[in-house]
Design a protein around this motif. Structure first.
Motif, PDB file in Angstrom:
ATOM      1  N   GLU A 172       7.962  23.096   5.294  1.00 23.78           N
ATOM      2  CA  GLU A 172       7.836  23.026   3.805  1.00 23.78           C
ATOM      3  C   GLU A 172       7.683  21.614   3.064  1.00 23.78           C
ATOM      4  N   VAL A 173       7.043  21.447   2.105  1.00 21.44           N
ATOM      5  CA  VAL A 173       6.754  20.193   1.369  1.00 21.44           C
ATOM      6  C   VAL A 173       6.700  20.141   0.088  1.00 21.44           C
ATOM      7  N   PRO A 174       7.637  19.733  -0.500  1.00 19.09           N
ATOM      8  CA  PRO A 174       7.596  19.464  -2.231  1.00 19.09           C
ATOM      9  C   PRO A 174       6.580  18.370  -2.439  1.00 19.09           C
ATOM     10  N   ILE A 175       5.689  18.763  -3.296  1.00 17.92           N
ATOM     11  CA  ILE A 175       4.561  17.906  -3.851  1.00 17.92           C
ATOM     12  C   ILE A 175       4.971  17.803  -5.614  1.00 17.92           C
ATOM     13  N   ILE A 176       5.513  16.683  -5.835  1.00 15.69           N
ATOM     14  CA  ILE A 176       5.972  16.789  -7.448  1.00 15.69           C
ATOM     15  C   ILE A 176       4.652  15.835  -8.289  1.00 15.69           C
ATOM     16  N   PHE A 177       4.195  16.281  -9.238  1.00 19.48           N
ATOM     17  CA  PHE A 177       3.228  15.494  -9.894  1.00 19.48           C
ATOM     18  C   PHE A 177       3.831  14.823 -11.235  1.00 19.48           C
ATOM     19  N   GLY A 178       3.500  13.425 -11.056  1.00 17.97           N
ATOM     20  CA  GLY A 178       4.245  12.822 -12.197  1.00 17.97           C
ATOM     21  C   GLY A 178       3.208  11.575 -13.000  1.00 17.97           C
ATOM     22  N   GLU A 179       4.007  10.806 -13.555  1.00  8.39           N
ATOM     23  CA  GLU A 179       2.895   9.675 -14.129  1.00  8.39           C
ATOM     24  C   GLU A 179       3.490   8.492 -13.929  1.00  8.39           C
ATOM     25  N   TRP A 180       2.819   7.360 -14.203  1.00  8.36           N
ATOM     26  CA  TRP A 180       3.281   5.992 -14.017  1.00  8.36           C
ATOM     27  C   TRP A 180       2.661   5.103 -15.255  1.00  8.36           C
ATOM     28  N   PHE A 181       3.503   4.460 -15.761  1.00 11.78           N
ATOM     29  CA  PHE A 181       3.174   3.760 -17.087  1.00 11.78           C
ATOM     30  C   PHE A 181       3.591   2.182 -16.677  1.00 11.78           C
ATOM     31  N   ASN A 182       2.471   1.583 -17.076  1.00 15.91           N
ATOM     32  CA  ASN A 182       2.808   0.142 -16.664  1.00 15.91           C
ATOM     33  C   ASN A 182       3.739  -0.430 -17.549  1.00 15.91           C
ATOM     34  N   THR A 183       3.977  -0.135 -18.893  1.00 13.97           N
ATOM     35  CA  THR A 183       4.941  -0.386 -19.927  1.00 13.97           C
ATOM     36  C   THR A 183       5.983   0.709 -19.862  1.00 13.97           C
ATOM     37  N   TYR A 205      -1.441   9.243 -12.742  1.00 18.03           N
ATOM     38  CA  TYR A 205      -0.789  10.185 -12.164  1.00 18.03           C
ATOM     39  C   TYR A 205      -0.615   9.863 -10.749  1.00 18.03           C
ATOM     40  N   THR A 206       0.804  10.692 -10.376  1.00 12.93           N
ATOM     41  CA  THR A 206       1.205  10.342  -9.025  1.00 12.93           C
ATOM     42  C   THR A 206       1.534  11.684  -8.325  1.00 12.93           C
ATOM     43  N   PHE A 207       1.443  11.543  -7.013  1.00 12.25           N
ATOM     44  CA  PHE A 207       2.194  12.603  -6.089  1.00 12.25           C
ATOM     45  C   PHE A 207       3.407  11.997  -5.579  1.00 12.25           C
ATOM     46  N   ASN A 208       4.445  12.577  -5.764  1.00 12.66           N
ATOM     47  CA  ASN A 208       5.897  11.955  -5.168  1.00 12.66           C
ATOM     48  C   ASN A 208       6.042  10.683  -5.614  1.00 12.66           C
ATOM     49  N   GLY A 209       5.389  10.180  -6.776  1.00  7.51           N
ATOM     50  CA  GLY A 209       5.643   8.861  -7.229  1.00  7.51           C
ATOM     51  C   GLY A 209       4.745   8.118  -6.746  1.00  7.51           C
ATOM     52  N   LEU A 210       3.547   8.333  -5.928  1.00  6.57           N
ATOM     53  CA  LEU A 210       2.584   7.446  -5.520  1.00  6.57           C
ATOM     54  C   LEU A 210       1.356   7.815  -6.213  1.00  6.57           C
ATOM     55  N   PRO A 211       0.435   6.725  -6.695  1.00  2.53           N
ATOM     56  CA  PRO A 211      -0.500   6.897  -7.389  1.00  2.53           C
ATOM     57  C   PRO A 211      -1.735   7.092  -6.545  1.00  2.53           C
ATOM     58  N   GLY A 212      -1.956   6.395  -5.302  1.00  2.00           N
ATOM     59  CA  GLY A 212      -3.109   6.801  -4.501  1.00  2.00           C
ATOM     60  C   GLY A 212      -4.274   5.759  -4.882  1.00  2.00           C
ATOM     61  N   PRO A 213      -5.398   5.954  -3.808  1.00  2.00           N
ATOM     62  CA  PRO A 213      -6.302   5.074  -3.463  1.00  2.00           C
ATOM     63  C   PRO A 213      -7.456   4.800  -4.728  1.00  2.00           C
ATOM     64  N   PHE A 214      -7.360   5.603  -5.709  1.00  2.00           N
ATOM     65  CA  PHE A 214      -8.431   5.729  -6.980  1.00  2.00           C
ATOM     66  C   PHE A 214      -8.024   4.421  -7.844  1.00  2.00           C
ATOM     67  N   THR A 250      -7.728  10.364 -11.714  1.00  2.00           N
ATOM     68  CA  THR A 250      -7.340  11.244 -10.814  1.00  2.00           C
ATOM     69  C   THR A 250      -6.522  10.553  -9.610  1.00  2.00           C
ATOM     70  N   VAL A 251      -5.395  11.506  -9.438  1.00  2.00           N
ATOM     71  CA  VAL A 251      -4.534  11.093  -8.352  1.00  2.00           C
ATOM     72  C   VAL A 251      -4.885  11.608  -6.974  1.00  2.00           C
ATOM     73  N   ALA A 252      -4.829  10.912  -6.013  1.00  2.00           N
ATOM     74  CA  ALA A 252      -5.229  11.275  -4.579  1.00  2.00           C
ATOM     75  C   ALA A 252      -4.152  10.879  -3.450  1.00  2.00           C
ATOM     76  N   GLY A 253      -4.059  12.132  -2.790  1.00  2.00           N
ATOM     77  CA  GLY A 253      -3.219  11.759  -1.522  1.00  2.00           C
ATOM     78  C   GLY A 253      -4.296  12.078  -0.156  1.00  2.00           C
ATOM     79  N   ILE A 254      -3.768  11.952   0.815  1.00  2.00           N
ATOM     80  CA  ILE A 254      -4.578  12.147   2.125  1.00  2.00           C
ATOM     81  C   ILE A 254      -3.937  13.267   3.050  1.00  2.00           C
ATOM     82  N   LEU A 255      -4.625  14.198   3.521  1.00  2.00           N
ATOM     83  CA  LEU A 255      -4.208  15.256   4.557  1.00  2.00           C
ATOM     84  C   LEU A 255      -4.777  14.909   5.605  1.00  2.00           C
ATOM     85  N   GLU A 256      -3.820  14.483   6.696  1.00  2.00           N
ATOM     86  CA  GLU A 256      -4.032  13.871   8.019  1.00  2.00           C
ATOM     87  C   GLU A 256      -3.661  14.992   9.166  1.00  2.00           C
ATOM     88  N   TYR A 257      -4.404  15.084  10.030  1.00  2.00           N
ATOM     89  CA  TYR A 257      -4.278  15.953  11.158  1.00  2.00           C
ATOM     90  C   TYR A 257      -3.610  14.951  12.355  1.00  2.00           C
TER      91      TYR A 257
END
Length: 580
Positions: A160-171, A193-202, A302-309
């Motif tokens: 089970e994996v929680p993925i919480i969508f959030g936001e980041w503000f520079n100010t 936008y963020t996944f678990n606090g991380l904005p991703g490569p975009f 767009t927030v992005a994460g990566i699914l890795e096998y």
């Protein structure tokens, strides 16, 4: 002093009823330290309010029937409260958390113990700050597992994996909302936008801050999706993978498959991800971006994460597949997805939809304006201030918690129990808006007798533009029995209500230029607020002297012949711990 003693004695009496709820459950204790923490994202470092120095905050895990004791200690200059979003708070309304509704905020250097039992609930919920815009950084998952030896009504997941969508503000978000409150205009939007606090490569300078979900082939994963963003509904998809929706707002639903889902702020959705049977030799983007209605500004990113096998064979430069998300304003997709959500309605998990209605309510949800103060310059339409309202009433936050003032019989001058059950003036809600867009201001509540069956129709309006509005009801779940576009027609539209297996939720979106109908039983004594999520937190402008800044909010109070629900907030700075 006598009043406080009497309050404490009454509190002991009411809490003597609680153990009956917690038979067989476990008491789980957590400590939340509200503290400042330096966090860096997008090459910007800022000091932000956090819980235990974490962004997002710590995960709370319990089982159905467990009692939770969560001590919150405030080490920052901001006042704070925590809301346990989706927890029904049966006979523990004082633990719900909204500032100035069920409690006064926890001040600097003070502590408060939230004490409640999880009754008849299991699934994915979350917690967040419930004052001003502190929930931009103060939030985290709240996971309620089934009772021991009670299986899920679907295949047991490998992980089970929680993925919480959030936001980041520079100010600082508090500075943003303070400026918007001062000017009467719309607040600046987030920078990512963020996944678990991380904005991703975009996003700029964010390749290293990317959420990665590592999976094994031919396994089933339960993804617990939570939208903790301030205002935006979000599309979500994983490239080349199908998601099976099995739960919404901690209620099991009839499973269905989809490549993309939409989730409004305040909502949660559990999905099963079945990985490919063999190592695919590729990576896959996990993406989310906003669903947009209305004319206001928004974070178009767009927030992005990566699914890795996982693989025993090291491979470099794997191809990366991207999902195709709906267009930003794809209301057709949102409507079709929402209509697919149905309660499980099984013998074990029935859908107890109220078949008869004691109280019919009709709420218009929309934007409006208030005059700019003398000698001030405002940035709303024609020099006015934006205001959000329900039935043309924009909520003015009191300086005393409503539940407290009610318990001490000191409500005079704090609130009025005459919130309108329908608009005072009819107009073509989704047609040409009226010339007068001013709203009224007041601290008005609606009082319902205990066990009243309620039907509430919420109608979007075209004042300052149509817009989708997510609505959240504290202390209750409700059934979404119908929705449509245009003006609600009670004679025609009510005939098509689903009273068999409608989805049960705690947060629902009022369609842009449309309406939604819900039903529920007022079976939880206490005071619980009901508000338009995006409008409340995006447009906190009702009056210049309010303290909590939450407009467009109707507070619901339940009359009951049972013991009253009490708040453990008093004028004393001492922490009032509830007896076991």
């Amino acid at each position: 002093m006598g009043g406080l003693v009497g309050f404490l004695l009454a509190l002991v009496a009411i809490t003597s009823l609680l153990p009956a709820y917690a038979v067989g459950g476990t008491t789980r204790s957590y400590e939340f330290n509200i503290k400042l923490q330096n966090v860096t994202r997008l090459c910007h470092t800022r000091s932000m309010v956090t819980v235990n120095g974490k962004f997002p905050g710590p995960r709370i895990v319990a089982r159905e029937g467990d009692r939770l004791l969560i001590k919150v200690t405030n080490h920052v200059s901001n006042n704070i409260t925590i809301h346990w979003h989706g927890i029904r708070q049966l006979r523990s309304g004082w633990a719900d958390g909204p500032s100035y509704i069920t409690q006064c905020p926890i001040q600097t250097g003070q502590s408060y113990v939230y004490n409640y039992t999880v009754v008849g609930q299991r699934g994915t919920l979350f917690w967040h700050a419930h004052i001003s815009w502190l929930r931009a950084s103060v939030y985290g998952p709240l996971i309620i597992l089934p009772k021991l030896h009670v299986p899920y009504p679907f295949v047991k997941p490998y992980k089970e994996v929680p993925i919480i969508f959030g936001e980041w503000f520079n100010t600082d978000p508090e500075a943003i909302i303070a400026q918007a409150t001062q000017t009467g205009g719309g607040p600046n939007v987030s920078d990512a936008y963020t996944f678990n606090g991380l904005p991703g490569p975009f996003y700029n300078c964010s390749a290293k801050d990317t959420f990665k979900l590592k999976v094994k082939p031919n396994k089933t994963y339960l993804l617990r999706l939570i939208n903790a963003a301030l205002n935006d509904e979000l599309f979500f998809s994983i490239a080349n993978h199908t998601l099976r929706v099995v739960e919404a707002d901690a209620i099991y639903v009839k499973p269905f498959d989809t490549e993309t889902l939409v989730i409004a702020p305040g909502q949660t959705t559990n999905v099963l991800l079945k990985t490919q049977s063999t190592f695919p030799g590729a990576n896959f983007l996990i993406s989310a971006r906003p669903y947009v209605t209305g004319q206001g500004t928004f974070d178009n990113s767009t927030v992005a994460g990566i699914l890795e096998y996982e693989s025993s064979i090291p491979m470099k430069n794997l191809p990366l597949f991207k999902p195709t998300l709906p267009s930003l304003n794809d209301t057709s997709f949102v409507t079709k997805f929402s209509n697919r959500l149905r309660s499980l309605a099984s013998a074990q998990f029935p859908a107890n939809v109220p078949q008869k209605v004691d109280k019919h309510l009709f709420f218009t949800i929309g934007l409006g304006t208030t005059p700019c103060a003398k000698n001030k310059t405002c940035q709303g339409p024609n020099g006015t201030r934006f205001a959000a309202s329900i039935n043309n009433v924009s909520f003015v936050q009191p300086s005393v918690a409503l539940l407290q003032s009610h318990f001490f019989d000191q409500s005079k001058g704090v609130y009025s129990p005459y919130f309108p059950i329908s608009p005072l003036h009819w107009f073509n809600y989704t047609g040409t808006p009226p010339n007068n867009t001013f709203v009224s201001n007041g601290t008005k509540v609606m009082v319902l007798p205990f066990n009243t069956s309620v039907e509430l129709v919420m109608q979007d309006t075209s004042i300052l533009g149509v817009e989708s509005h997510p609505l959240h009801l504290h202390g209750f779940n409700f059934f979404v029995v119908g929705q449509g576009f245009g003006n609600y027609n009670p004679k025609k539209d009510s005939k098509n209500f689903n009273l068999v297996d409608p989805v049960e939720r705690n947060t629902v979106g009022v369609p842009s230029g449309g309406w939604v109908a819900i039903r529920f039983i007022a079976d939880n004594p206490g005071w619980f607020n009901f508000y338009a999520w995006g409008m409340v937190h995006a447009l906190p402008f009702g009056s210049s002297y309010q303290l909590g800044f939450e407009d467009g909010l109707a507070c619901l109070g339940w009359k009951t012949s049972e013991p009253k629900a009490f708040t453990s907030t008093s004028r004393s700075p001492k922490v009032l711990k509830l007896p076991v």
